[in-house]
Every structure is written in structure tokens, then in C-alpha cells.
Design an enzyme around this catalytic site. Structure first.
Site, mmCIF file in Angstrom:
data_model
loop_
_atom_site.group_PDB
_atom_site.id
_atom_site.type_symbol
_atom_site.label_atom_id
_atom_site.label_comp_id
_atom_site.label_asym_id
_atom_site.label_seq_id
_atom_site.Cartn_x
_atom_site.Cartn_y
_atom_site.Cartn_z
ATOM 1 N N CYS A 228 0.768 -1.058 -0.217
ATOM 2 C CA CYS A 228 0.081 0.206 -0.313
ATOM 3 C C CYS A 228 0.894 1.700 -0.065
ATOM 4 O O CYS A 228 0.432 2.316 0.027
ATOM 5 C CB CYS A 228 -1.656 0.004 1.220
ATOM 6 S SG CYS A 228 -0.642 -0.164 2.882
ATOM 7 N N GLY B 185 -5.908 10.201 7.918
ATOM 8 C CA GLY B 185 -6.299 9.051 7.230
ATOM 9 C C GLY B 185 -7.790 8.271 8.292
ATOM 10 O O GLY B 185 -7.579 7.290 8.350
#
Lengths: 424, 535
Positions: free
Chosen positions: B258, B432
Site C-alpha cells: 500500500c 487517515g
């Protein structure tokens, strides 16, 4: 005590059992169990107790275990007690499941009773039929139930009251852990079976001497007697193994399980029978009839119980609880060495010995007042039965030890005087 | 026996059954954790080292298995990741002590480490074994029990790997049950595990839905969402080196990390040189029509085409009918507009790299910021620049907690070619919607009790050096009446093997000091080789 509870206790005396109800009040245990969940009991006045009695392992998996409740509910959508004469789906399935985990590869059939006593009666009748002999040998202070034959194998405390003690010399009792006495009883070759609790529960869990049980089994073989293992209190993983006799390397001819097998939700007694002594099942299958025995709802619950106790997590946890409780109890023993004398233990089968002939009774009372329910041993009141559940969690184990330390201290003070010196 | 139970009355799909399943495993973990907390640093370290070694020994085996099972990634790269998350990872934290109390005489305080207890670890299908290794070792370093829930797509290899490591741990003296795995994970089952009061903390690595679900569970959670790393190449950069970093990074394990680069942003004055260098490094620059084919292939109505995850660049090119040189490692897809309208601005877990040329530096930084606004906030970003002012401007602009400079983003953000903490779980912090903004490490699985004395100088602060800190080690086994030596029964596990409890600390996997030193040397060498990018 609330007025409501007081009134209830009076009703209990009026309609249920006046003697027993009063005895509990006299022992300082005014418990009326209302709600129950997991290993907690709630008195009708709302007080919580951690249950270490478990009715001899009936509540091994906790009270109203959600999986067992779910499976029982599910079963009622399809089954009821069933018809005891016909081949039945659940009864046969449970018999298969029991055969799959039985302590001996020759064990195949299961005959059903509605409880442990009846299952023991079936075991004794099975042995008599197979051997064509009448004599049954058991252990002094053994306890195998209150039904017709079972009660004769036990202490006269329960049989004589009802004029039901053995008068024909058919029920012989020998001291536990005494091989000579056992051999004397067997060597006439007139004994149908020896029935043994793997660890005698009501006698306070005295541990079998090393080699004792296998030697008894050998004597049975030598003198043509069958070995019946009463696994009501030692089975279902309480010793860290499926059946306690397996821990001692015993392959019994007949085995009895009850209490815990019904998950605390449906009473059930099972007699597992090896092929070589299953004669009556072939010759006269109608020989023993039990309308309530092996009720199919109970069989469905029992199959779930068997599956659950065999989960690897359960086995691990049993060992951890055993280790943890042992370590904690040893600390408490070190605190009250003049009163708390010993720990009998095999897995979660535990007995705590006290230095007074009725010592376990005040301990029971003070534990009760401090939120723990554990019962004395009827046939040896020096010993408290200490039976943690198979799934008791870590936090509750700590909580039990904390409360047991307090309760034992108070019981000691009551019996020996608070002023006397406590060795720290 | 079981099939009979199922045919007669099946309750396996009920909440009662799921809750009981979760309860049993988590309670076993809690017991293990309660015993683990009695272990001292040496005993703990021996377990960590033994497990790390076993994980290292099996790196290639499980890499191949993972690629076979999931179809994602490159065996060679996964092997490297599995190695780096085993011995090298343990070595990185070898000098950190998460076990012993710390006395601070100056401030009259003592800090006592308190492990979380039971860690529930969710692991992804893209980096299955590396994440398993990483989370297990973190739990062991901090004396926590861990229950792993593998992504169903990588279930078999993960379950096997967890069993292997659990066996190694117990053989090295760890408490039974300190490493467990949920063998048949389903969403309702995992929700029971996540919501259980017996779970101390959830370590969630995976898709957004799962991470949000972890945060909604009512239990403390450390969740890590998706990335979408913008990579800004400034004209002040060493362009050929930047291009090589980008291709090495984007092609690493076929871009399933990721932390992998998503879109390169550059300026007109660097554009041609960068394209040229990218080609030289093994990238293929697509034309407009080819980009459109890629777009249609990679993005479906309902999201990213899972068939493309972790596949080779040449395979994807072939699927799209794009003719590329056989050694092509990355497909570069230039596009004109960054934003919701351009699906190429989103995360692409395959070696397809967005490429955008901004008019000027301000616009470029603003585009980079916009990319993370779409998805991947708080995760990763990279910049290639010679001018530190550019680096500072960029770093302040993008909403990311790690900005990799002049290094491959994939590996750099995961701490493999930077001095960031090595991690396969990247804290995406408040940007996030996560609780932690740094690379996740063992320090996040332990809290400290602070014993604080009266600050008044008149109150004495005693010497704690000789104070017992309660490292009692494993519980002695309870005797079993009537058996020789109070024997214990064997303890078969779900996998069917038997394992007898180990006593004392003499771990079979223990190393003496010289062996440990040699191991450190080898690891350091391995890391240096990795830094050179060669293997």
C-alpha cells in the site's frame, strides 16, 4: 434476608422439602437460586455467587451455556423426548458420538437412563447378565446414586434410611486404595463387577494411589469380574482428558456418564457397554426400558456437549485453570498452615482438606457469604469440593482465589479462634 | 460425529455459536497473556529470536504458497519481505526493552510496561505472510497474546504459517495459546472477535470497510487504510536515479504494497528527461489510446478490477492488447487532469503508474495534495529533489505522515530503504482517520504504568535496583493425583499435532552470544544488500 425470600423459604418447607430447607438455614447458607448465567448464580435477593459446585460437573460448561441453549431450542423444532422403543435418530447419533470418544475401542453400545442413578443400575444389570453372577464390589464411601441398585453400592447413610441396604451379601464394600482387600473380595470369582468412581467425589476426592486403578482392573481380569467406571464427576474433560479413567490407562468394560453430559439443560444418563458384555442387548433388547432415558432433546444437547468439551481450546484452558488455581491455593495454604492442610487435585477435580472433622462446613458458609458457592463432601466433611468450570475465565479465577482466601481465614478464626497465632 | 450433529440440529450459523467460538479462542489468549506477563526480558527475547528464525527459514516456502494461493505479487519479492519481517525485523528491535521496568531517578518515577493483553490482528491478502510475521513478532516482543484473522483470499498459507510460528513459540517456551489463528474467518465471525470485551486491541491492516469496522467495534483499534502515494519529481532531482527508484518501487512485488507509488507528478522542464529515464529503467510509456484501454481494464463500475491486483506489467499489457518489450516492469499512464474525473488518480495495486505534468511547482504540489484527498490520506508520499526547500514545501503540503525522499516509495515508507521503522502496517493517523500516525511497532502494543513520587525534595525516592519485579516465569504445572510425577495429559491442537508444555526457559531455539553476534552481522549485511537494491 428480604421478606419475599423469607416467605419463599417457608413455602419451600411447606411444599418441597422441609428438612433439607431447614438444614441449609442451620448451616448458614440461605441460598435460593434465581437467575443464573455462565458460572454465576444469583440469589433471589440479587447477590452474586461464583459457582464452584456445579452440581458435580452438571454445569461444566456454565449455566445456560448459550450454545447449548441454542441447540436445545433448535432441537425442539424437530424433536421431543422420542419413543423409547424404536430406533431413534438422536439416540443413535449420540451413541455413535460416545463410541467415537470412548475410553476403550471395544465400547460400542450406549443404553440410556434418565439420570446417573439409572445409568448405574443399567451398568450393574448389564454386568450381572453378562457374568451370570450377582456380587458387586464397590468402595467404602463410594457414591453412585440413589436408585435401587446404585444406592446399595454406596454408604449406608443413604440406603439404610429407606430400609434399602443390602442384606443378601451381594454388595461388598472394600476400602479405597487397598488392593489386598480388593483381591480378597474378588478371589472367590463370584463377583460380577467392580464399580469405581475414578476419583470418589462425595468422599472428598481422595486421589487413587499410584497404580491402584490399573491394579484393580488387572484383578478384575484375573477373577472374571467386569470393571465399571463411574465417570459422572471425572469425565468430560474435568481431569484434562475426556474421561478420567483414560488418565490412568484404564479401559473399562462398562462406563457411566451423567450430570454434565446433559449440559445442565436436559437430564441424561448414559451407560457405555463393550461388545463382550452387551449380551442382553442382543438377547433381550426390551430387558431395560426407560421412557425418559435418552430423551432425544437431551441427546441433541449431549452431542453438542461432547463436541464442545473436545475443542482444543477447552483442553488447554482446563490445564491453565488447574495450574493457576493450584498456585493460588498453595499461597493460601501457606497463610493458614494450621487449618488448610492439603489440596487433592487432578485437573479441575479438587478437594481442599481442613484440620477439623467438620472443617469444610464453616468454609462453605464463609465462602457463601463472600460470593463463592462450593460444597462440603457429604461423606467426609473435612474436605471441601472445589470444582471450577471448564471455561472459567482468568479474571474470575483471580476473583475466586481472592474470595477463597478471605473465606478460609474467617472459617479458621471461627473454628480455632481469631486470637490464636497465624503463621505467615 | 460432527456431521451427525450438523444434520440433526445445526447451529453453526447462529450468533451463539460465533460468540462462543470467539470467546473460547480469546479466553485462551487471555490466559496465555496472563502467563506471558510473568516472563522477563531474556526469556521473551529467546522466544522472539526462535520464532523469527523459523519465520526466516520458511520465507521462500510461504512466499511461493502466497503467490500461488492469491495470484498476487512476485515470489522473489515476497521472499525478501518475509525475510525482512522475520530475523531482520527482530534485530531492529533487539535493543529495545518492552519488558523491564525503567527507573527515572531524576524525575522520581518508575515506568512499568503493561502489555495490551490480547491483540486481534487482521491481515491482508496482498502481503499475507509478511504481515503475519510482523504482527506475531511485535506481539511476542511485548509479551502479548495474538489471534490472527487472515484475509480469506490468503487463508490457507496464513493458517499454516501461524501454526508453524505458534509451534516454534511454544517450543521456545512461550505460553500455549499465545499465537492462534481463526481458521475459517467470515465477516460475522470476525465482528464477534472485534466486539468481544476479551479483545484488548485490534490491529487492522486491509480494506477501508474492514478498518472502519474495527474502529466501530467499541474496542481500541489501530487501523490502517489504503494508500495512494503521489511522487513528485522536481527538476532539481537526479532524474535517472529518480526514475530507477520509481520503477524499482512500483514493480516491487507487482505493486501490492500500500506504500507503492500511485501517480508521478513532474514539471515540463523535467518531463522529457524523466520519460527517457523511466524507459531506460524498464518502464513503458503508454499513448493516449493505450491509457484508455488500461483505464477500462483496471476500473470497473464497482471499483478496481481484482483480477489485475499484483499481476505482472506484461500480463496486464497483454490483457489490454498493448504491445510492450518483454522485460517491461511498469506501465506508465500519462493523464492530463488529476481528480475524481480521472480514475487513474486512484490507488492501483498493480504495476500501472499514473503520470501527470503540472504547469509549475505550486500547481504540482497542489496536485499531489489533491491525489491524497481522493484516497490514501495520511499514508505515503515521495519526492525526488535536490533542493531541501522543495522537500520542505512538499512535505508541508501533502497530508501524509511519511514523505520518502530520493528513495523508492514502496520500500522506503515501509522502512526498508529508509531509517523509518520497518513496518507492514502504516499508521495513517488523523489524516487517515486512524489513531496512530507513525509506522506501527511493538511500542504500540504496550502501555506503561507510571509510578510517580512526590516531587518535593523532602520526600525520599528509594533505590529500586534490588526490588523484585515479579518475573516468575511459567506457572508450575499442577500435580495430577495418582499419576507418576503428577503427569500432564498431552495437548493436541487443532492441527492435530501434540505439543507437551515446555518448562523452564531453556529454549531449543536459544542462541549463545557469539551466535547472536554472527546473526546480527549477517542481518546487517542483508539489509545493506537490500539498500543497494540488488538481490
Amino acid at each position: 434476608m428480604s421478606e419475599a425470600k423469607q416467605a419463599f423459604i417457608e413455602r419451600s418447607k411447606s411444599f418441597w422439602n422441609p428438612g433439607k430447607t431447614q438444614d441449609w438455614q442451620d448451616m448458614g447458607v440461605d441460598l435460593v437460586i434465581d437467575r443464573r448465567e455462565g458460572y454465576y448464580l444469583y440469589d433471589m435477593d440479587g447477590r452474586r455467587l461464583i459457582d464452584l459446585h456445579l452440581n458435580g460437573g452438571t454445569y461444566n460448561l456454565g449455566h445456560r451455556n448459550p450454545e447449548l441453549v441454542e441447540v436445545l431450542k433448535g432441537a425442539t423444532a424437530r424433536f421431543d423426548m422420542g419413543n423409547h422403543h424404536f430406533p431413534a435418530l438422536a439416540r443413535t447419533a449420540l451413541a455413535e458420538a460416545l463410541a467415537a470418544c470412548a475410553p476403550s475401542p471395544t465400547m460400542r453400545y450406549t443404553a440410556y437412563g434418565s439420570g446417573g442413578g439409572e445409568a448405574v443400575d443399567i451398568a450393574l444389570k448389564t454386568a450381572r447378565y453378562a457374568t451370570k453372577k450377582r456380587k458387586i464390589v464397590s468402595v467404602i464411601k463410594a457414591y453412585h446414586g440413589h436408585t435401587g441398585l446404585a444406592v446399595k453400592t454406596g454408604d449406608e447413610r443413604f440406603s439404610k434410611t429407606f430400609l434399602s441396604e443390602d442384606r443378601e451379601g451381594e454388595f461388598v464394600q472394600v476400602p479405597f486404595n487397598d488392593l489386598n482387600a480388593m483381591e480378597d473380595a474378588l478371589k472367590g470369582r463370584d463377583v460380577a463387577a467392580v464399580i469405581m468412581e475414578t476419583i470418589p467425589a462425595t468422599y472428598g476426592f481422595p486421589m487413587p494411589a499410584e497404580g491402584y486403578l490399573p491394579a484393580v482392573k488387572k484383578l478384575c481380569e484375573r477373577y472374571d469380574a467386569l470393571y465399571i467406571a463411574d465417570e459422572v464427576q471425572t469425565g468430560l474433560m474435568r481431569t484434562g482428558e475426556m474421561w478420567g479413567c483414560m488418565r490412568y490407562g484404564i479401559e473399562p468394560d462398562i462406563m457411566v456418564t451423567a450430570k454434565g453430559i446433559g449440559g445442565g439443560l436436559y437430564p441424561l444418563g448414559c451407560t457405555l457397554i463393550s461388545e463382550h458384555c452387551a449380551g442382553w442387548l442382543h438377547d433381550d433388547g426390551f430387558g431395560h426400558i426407560s421412557t425418559g432415558g435418552g430423551a432425544e432433546l437431551g441427546c441433541v444437547v449431549a452431542m453438542k456437549v461432547l463436541e464442545m468439551v473436545q475443542r482444543p481450546e477447552v483442553r488447554h484452558t482446563v490445564n491453565l485453570i488447574a495450574d493457576f488455581m493450584r498456585a493460588g491455593l498453595e499461597d493460601i495454604m501457606a497463610e493458614y498452615p494450621d487449618f488448610f492442610l492439603g489440596i487433592r487435585q487432578h485437573g479441575l477435580v479438587m478437594g481442599l482438606e481442613f484440620n477439623h472433622e467438620q472443617g469444610a462446613k464453616p468454609v462453605m458458609k464463609h465462602l457463601y457469604r463472600n460470593g463463592v458457592w462450593a460444597i462440603f463432601s457429604t461423606l467426609d466433611p473435612r474436605v471441601l469440593q472445589f470444582k471450577p468450570g471448564l471455561l472459567l475465565n482468568q479474571a474470575d479465577c483471580e476473583e475466586v482465589l481472592r474470595r477463597v482466601e478471605i473465606g478460609i481465614g474467617l472459617a479458621r478464626d471461627e473454628l480455632m479462634g481469631a486470637g490464636s497465632r497465624r503463621m505467615m | 460425529m460432527e456431521p451427525e450433529i450438523r444434520t440433526l440440529v445445526d447451529i453453526s450459523e447462529t450468533q451463539a455459536a460465533r460468540r462462543s467460538h470467539a470467546d473460547l479462542m480469546l479466553e485462551r489468549a487471555r490466559w496465555a497473556a496472563s502467563i506471558f506477563q510473568r516472563f522477563d526480558r531474556d526469556r521473551t527475547r529467546r522466544i522472539v529470536e526462535a520464532v523469527a528464525q523459523v519465520a526466516h527459514d520458511h520465507a521462500a516456502h510461504y512466499a511461493a504458497w502466497a503467490v500461488e494461493e492469491t495470484g498476487f505479487g512476485v515470489v522473489e519479492h515476497k521472499t525478501l519481505k518475509n525475510e525482512l519481517t522475520s530475523v531482520a525485523f527482530a534485530a531492529h528491535y533487539a535493543d529495545d526493552d518492552f519488558v523491564s521496568p525503567v527507573v527515572d531517578e531524576a524525575r522520581k518515577m518508575v515506568r512499568i510496561p503493561r502489555p495490551a493483553g490480547v491483540v486481534l490482528a487482521l491481515t491482508p491478502s496482498t502481503n499475507p505472510i509478511a504481515t503475519v510475521n510482523f504482527k506475531i513478532l511485535m506481539a511476542l516482543m511485548t509479551r502479548n497474546a495474538i489471534v490472527l484473522s487472515p484475509h480469506p483470499g490468503a487463508r490457507a498459507c496464513c493458517v499454516d504459517a501461524v501454526h508453524t510460528l505458534a509451534r516454534a513459540a511454544v517450543e521456545a517456551g512461550a505460553p500455549d495459546g499465545c499465537i492462534q489463528v481463526i481458521e475459517q474467518p467470515t465477516i460475522p465471525l470476525i465482528e464477534e472477535f472485534m466486539a468481544s470485551p476479551k479483545t484488548s486491541v485490534i490491529l487492522a491492516t486491509g480494506g477501508t470497510a474492514m478498518v472502519r469496522s474495527a474502529y466501530s467495534s467499541s474496542n481500541p483499534a489501530i487501523g490502517v487504510g489504503p494508500g495512494n502515494a503521489p511522487v513528485y519529481v522536481d527538476p532539481s532531482a537526479d532524474i535517472p536515479m529518480a526514475a530507477k527508484c520509481i520503477v524499482d518501487s512500483k514493480s516491487f512485488d507487482n505493486s501490492v504494497l500500500c506504500t507503492s507509488d500511485s501517480v508521478v507528478v513532474t514539471l515540463p522542464e523535467a518531463d522529457e528527461r524523466l520519460r527517457q529515464s523511466l524507459r531506460q529503467a524498464g518502464a513503458y510509456i503508454c499513448d493516449e489510446e493505450e491509457v484508455e484501454r488500461l483505464r477500462r481494464f483496471l476500473f470497473h463500475e464497482r471499483g478496481f478490477n481484482v483480477a489485475a491486483i499484483g499481476r505482472d506489467a506484461t500480463w496486464i499489457a497483454q490483457e489490454c492488447g498493448i504491445r510492450v518489450p518483454p522485460k517491461t516492469r511498469v506501465l506508465v499512464a500519462p493523464f492530463a487532469l488529476v481528480g475524481v474525473e480521472e480514475r487513474m488518480s486512484r490507488e492501483k495495486l498493480c504495476p500501472v503508474l499514473g503520470y501527470h505534468v503540472a504547469k509549475n511547482r505550486n500547481q504540482a504540489l497542489s496536485e499531489a495534495r489533491a491525489i491524497l484527498r481522493l484516497t490514501g490520506a495520511g499514508h505515503s508520499a515521495a519526492v525526488h529533489a535536490g533542493d531541501p526547500q522543495v522537500v520542505m514545501d512538499y512535505a508541508r503540503m501533502v497530508e501524509s505522515y511519511r514523505i520518502v525522499v530520493n528513495a523508492p516509495c514502496s520500500q522506503g515508507a515501509a522502512g526498508l530503504q529508509t531509517h523509518l521503522a520497518p513496518a507492514f502496517t502504516i499508521g495513517t493517523g488523523y489524516f487517515g482517520r486512524s489513531s496512530i500516525g507513525e509506522n506501527i511497532g511493538p511500542q504500540h502494543l504496550v502501555h506503561w504504568s507510571r509510578v510517580a513520587y512526590n516531587s518535593d525534595q523532602a520526600v525520599h525516592f528509594p533505590d529500586f535496583a534490588a526490588v523484585d519485579v515479579g518475573f516468575e516465569g511459567p506457572l508450575p504445572p499442577a500435580p495430577a493425583g495418582g499419576l507418576p510425577h503428577g503427569g500432564r495429559s498431552s495437548t493436541p491442537t487443532r492441527a492435530g499435532q501434540t505439543g507437551h508444555r515446555q518448562h523452564g526457559g531453556a529454549a531449543s531455539g536459544g542462541l549463545d552470544d557469539s551466535a547472536r553476534e554472527e546473526l546480527r552481522r549477517l542481518i546487517a549485511e542483508e539489509i545493506r544488500n537490500t539498500l543497494k537494491g540488488g538481490r
